[in-house]
Design a protein around this motif. Sequence first.
Motif, short mmCIF file in Angstrom:
data_model
loop_
_atom_site.label_atom_id
_atom_site.label_comp_id
_atom_site.label_asym_id
_atom_site.label_seq_id
_atom_site.Cartn_x
_atom_site.Cartn_y
_atom_site.Cartn_z
N ARG A 1 0.83 -1.21 0.00
CA ARG A 1 0.00 0.00 0.00
C ARG A 1 0.87 1.26 0.00
N GLY A 2 0.42 2.22 -0.78
CA GLY A 2 1.09 3.51 -0.86
C GLY A 2 0.05 4.61 -0.84
N ALA A 3 0.50 5.84 -0.87
CA ALA A 3 -0.42 6.98 -0.86
C ALA A 3 0.28 8.17 -1.50
N LYS A 4 -0.52 9.11 -1.91
CA LYS A 4 0.00 10.34 -2.50
C LYS A 4 0.97 10.98 -1.52
N GLY A 5 2.15 11.36 -2.02
CA GLY A 5 3.14 12.04 -1.19
C GLY A 5 4.05 11.12 -0.39
N THR A 6 3.98 9.80 -0.64
CA THR A 6 4.83 8.87 0.11
C THR A 6 5.76 8.10 -0.83
N THR A 7 6.85 7.60 -0.25
CA THR A 7 7.74 6.67 -0.94
C THR A 7 7.80 5.40 -0.10
N VAL A 8 7.52 4.27 -0.74
CA VAL A 8 7.49 2.99 -0.05
C VAL A 8 8.58 2.09 -0.62
N GLN A 9 9.35 1.46 0.28
CA GLN A 9 10.38 0.50 -0.12
C GLN A 9 9.73 -0.87 -0.27
N VAL A 10 10.03 -1.57 -1.37
CA VAL A 10 9.44 -2.87 -1.65
C VAL A 10 10.56 -3.86 -1.96
N GLU A 11 10.61 -4.99 -1.22
CA GLU A 11 11.61 -6.03 -1.49
C GLU A 11 10.90 -7.29 -1.92
N PRO B 1 8.31 0.31 -14.73
CA PRO B 1 9.54 -0.15 -14.10
C PRO B 1 10.56 -0.57 -15.16
N ASP B 2 11.82 -0.69 -14.74
CA ASP B 2 12.85 -1.26 -15.61
C ASP B 2 12.37 -2.65 -15.99
N SER B 3 12.24 -2.93 -17.28
CA SER B 3 11.65 -4.17 -17.75
C SER B 3 12.49 -5.40 -17.41
N LYS B 4 13.75 -5.21 -17.04
CA LYS B 4 14.58 -6.34 -16.61
C LYS B 4 14.27 -6.73 -15.16
N VAL B 5 13.72 -5.78 -14.39
CA VAL B 5 13.48 -5.99 -12.96
C VAL B 5 12.03 -6.38 -12.68
N ALA B 6 11.07 -5.76 -13.35
CA ALA B 6 9.65 -6.05 -13.11
C ALA B 6 8.85 -5.76 -14.37
N SER B 7 7.76 -6.49 -14.54
CA SER B 7 6.89 -6.26 -15.70
C SER B 7 5.47 -5.97 -15.23
N ARG C 1 14.05 -10.13 -12.49
CA ARG C 1 15.45 -10.42 -12.16
C ARG C 1 15.93 -9.48 -11.05
N PRO C 2 16.99 -9.88 -10.33
CA PRO C 2 17.54 -9.00 -9.29
C PRO C 2 17.91 -7.63 -9.86
N GLY C 3 17.60 -6.61 -9.09
CA GLY C 3 17.90 -5.24 -9.47
C GLY C 3 16.98 -4.29 -8.73
N THR C 4 17.07 -3.02 -9.07
CA THR C 4 16.22 -2.00 -8.46
C THR C 4 15.54 -1.19 -9.55
N THR C 5 14.37 -0.69 -9.23
CA THR C 5 13.63 0.17 -10.15
C THR C 5 12.69 1.03 -9.33
N GLU C 6 12.24 2.11 -9.90
CA GLU C 6 11.28 2.99 -9.24
C GLU C 6 10.01 3.02 -10.07
N PHE D 1 7.18 4.05 -5.41
CA PHE D 1 7.55 2.74 -4.88
C PHE D 1 8.96 2.42 -5.36
N ALA D 2 9.90 2.25 -4.40
CA ALA D 2 11.27 1.88 -4.72
C ALA D 2 11.35 0.36 -4.60
N VAL D 3 11.43 -0.30 -5.74
CA VAL D 3 11.35 -1.76 -5.81
C VAL D 3 12.74 -2.38 -5.93
#
Length: 141
Positions: free
Chosen positions: A32-42, A69-75, A102-107, A136-138
């Motif tokens: 869950r997220g909301a306007k004005g927030t940044t959520v870390q997702v692992e 998202p970066d297509s290598k990290v999430a679709s 795949r392992p990596g990070t994306t926003e 969302f920082a994934v």
Amino acid sequence: MMRRMAVAALLALQVAGCGGGSAVSDLGTVVRGAKGTTVQVELRPGQRFSLAVADNPSVGDSWSLRTMPDSKVASFISQERESEGDAPGSGGTTYFVFNAKRPGTTEIRLLNCWRCGQGKTPLTEESRRQSGEAIFAVTVK
């Protein structure tokens, strides 16, 4: 005769939920997220996940996927909505469904363009104040 069989087959697919526009039944891990927030997702590779934001279109909420998202990290899989009730004006939740790859990070940035109509740009000062992003920082490990 062949035409009737084809129509019957199409109807059967729609009733079974296999036709276009059918809702995704597996939202995966809901974050869950909301306007004005940044959520870390692992996440783990292959894990389905949904980014969820509260919404109420009747008051002007209009959530959209601002950055893919970066297509290598999430679709991206789909956008779904669940209402909190049947009454007019009922709020609900919009889900943006993804698959971790795949392992990596994306926003991923979701935009709530409040009372923007068909466009994605706030037209009034009030619309600019009420609009905003959920970020969302994934990380896929």
